[in-house]
Write an enzyme that holds these catalytic residues in place. Sequence first.
Site, mmCIF file in Angstrom:
data_model
loop_
_atom_site.group_PDB
_atom_site.id
_atom_site.type_symbol
_atom_site.label_atom_id
_atom_site.label_comp_id
_atom_site.label_asym_id
_atom_site.label_seq_id
_atom_site.Cartn_x
_atom_site.Cartn_y
_atom_site.Cartn_z
ATOM 1 N N ARG A 21 0.830 -1.201 0.000
ATOM 2 C CA ARG A 21 0.000 0.000 0.000
ATOM 3 C C ARG A 21 0.866 1.253 0.000
ATOM 4 O O ARG A 21 2.051 1.208 0.300
ATOM 5 C CB ARG A 21 -0.944 0.003 1.209
ATOM 6 N N ARG A 31 -5.738 5.480 2.174
ATOM 7 C CA ARG A 31 -6.887 4.581 2.054
ATOM 8 C C ARG A 31 -7.992 5.290 1.278
ATOM 9 O O ARG A 31 -7.976 6.516 1.153
ATOM 10 C CB ARG A 31 -7.433 4.220 3.446
ATOM 11 N N SER A 50 -17.353 -6.695 9.554
ATOM 12 C CA SER A 50 -15.914 -6.577 9.766
ATOM 13 C C SER A 50 -15.245 -7.943 9.634
ATOM 14 O O SER A 50 -15.846 -8.965 9.967
ATOM 15 C CB SER A 50 -15.666 -6.026 11.181
ATOM 16 N N GLY A 61 -13.946 -0.058 2.555
ATOM 17 C CA GLY A 61 -12.777 0.760 2.270
ATOM 18 C C GLY A 61 -11.498 -0.011 2.518
ATOM 19 O O GLY A 61 -11.508 -1.048 3.182
ATOM 20 N N GLU A 77 -12.709 -1.101 -3.831
ATOM 21 C CA GLU A 77 -13.041 -1.596 -2.497
ATOM 22 C C GLU A 77 -14.540 -1.880 -2.360
ATOM 23 O O GLU A 77 -14.934 -2.856 -1.738
ATOM 24 C CB GLU A 77 -12.577 -0.606 -1.419
ATOM 25 N N GLU A 80 -14.947 -5.236 -4.208
ATOM 26 C CA GLU A 80 -14.328 -6.369 -3.520
ATOM 27 C C GLU A 80 -15.006 -6.684 -2.196
ATOM 28 O O GLU A 80 -15.281 -7.845 -1.890
ATOM 29 C CB GLU A 80 -12.846 -6.075 -3.234
ATOM 30 N N GLU A 81 -15.283 -5.655 -1.403
ATOM 31 C CA GLU A 81 -15.783 -5.882 -0.050
ATOM 32 C C GLU A 81 -17.296 -6.004 0.039
ATOM 33 O O GLU A 81 -17.800 -6.731 0.893
ATOM 34 C CB GLU A 81 -15.309 -4.766 0.880
ATOM 35 N N ARG A 126 -18.015 -12.470 4.204
ATOM 36 C CA ARG A 126 -18.450 -11.091 4.439
ATOM 37 C C ARG A 126 -19.954 -10.984 4.186
ATOM 38 O O ARG A 126 -20.466 -11.532 3.224
ATOM 39 C CB ARG A 126 -17.668 -10.165 3.511
ATOM 40 N N LYS A 144 -16.322 2.265 15.380
ATOM 41 C CA LYS A 144 -15.799 3.021 14.237
ATOM 42 C C LYS A 144 -16.329 4.458 14.265
ATOM 43 O O LYS A 144 -16.984 4.919 13.324
ATOM 44 C CB LYS A 144 -16.214 2.349 12.911
#
Length: 161
Positions: A21, A31, A50, A61, A77, A80-81, A126, A144
């Site tokens: 990264r 990020r 999470s 993210g 992101e 993917e997430e 997920r 968060k």
Amino acid sequence: MSGETDRSSTIKIMKDAAVARTYDADGLRRRAACLCFKDRTEKEILLISSTHDVEKWIVPGGGIDPGEESVVAAEREALEEAGATGVVDRLLGIFENKEKNTRTWVYAFYVVHLEDHWTESKSLDRRRQWFPLNDAKKVLSAHKPLQVSYINVAEGMQITP
């Protein structure tokens, strides 16, 4: 047991990949994230579970790859997430987290399509769920709080007819 081993292996691979990264000149890890809105009314957002605790919800993210623009990373992101494709509308802001040594570009993103099966639904089990903004702030506030500020900024930018 095999499922947990697969999950642990995937998390290790993700941590290894994080080494590649990018960092800002002042040492903060770069990020990107998206507030994934259900539609242009911006009344509901998509949160994901999470990887550290599947009972907790987070905003999609992650790290910006070398040579990647923040907006491209945010879209990647989200896919993917959360398995979400859509349209980036605007930059909501750049948020620093000194404790985690990160600087995050956060974008408003309108979801056009949700994949039935996506990268992290399989590899990390997920989950995702739509939340009204106030409910999203409640579930994010305990673990968060910075992500609550993403929503607060978005609410402050909303134009009322």
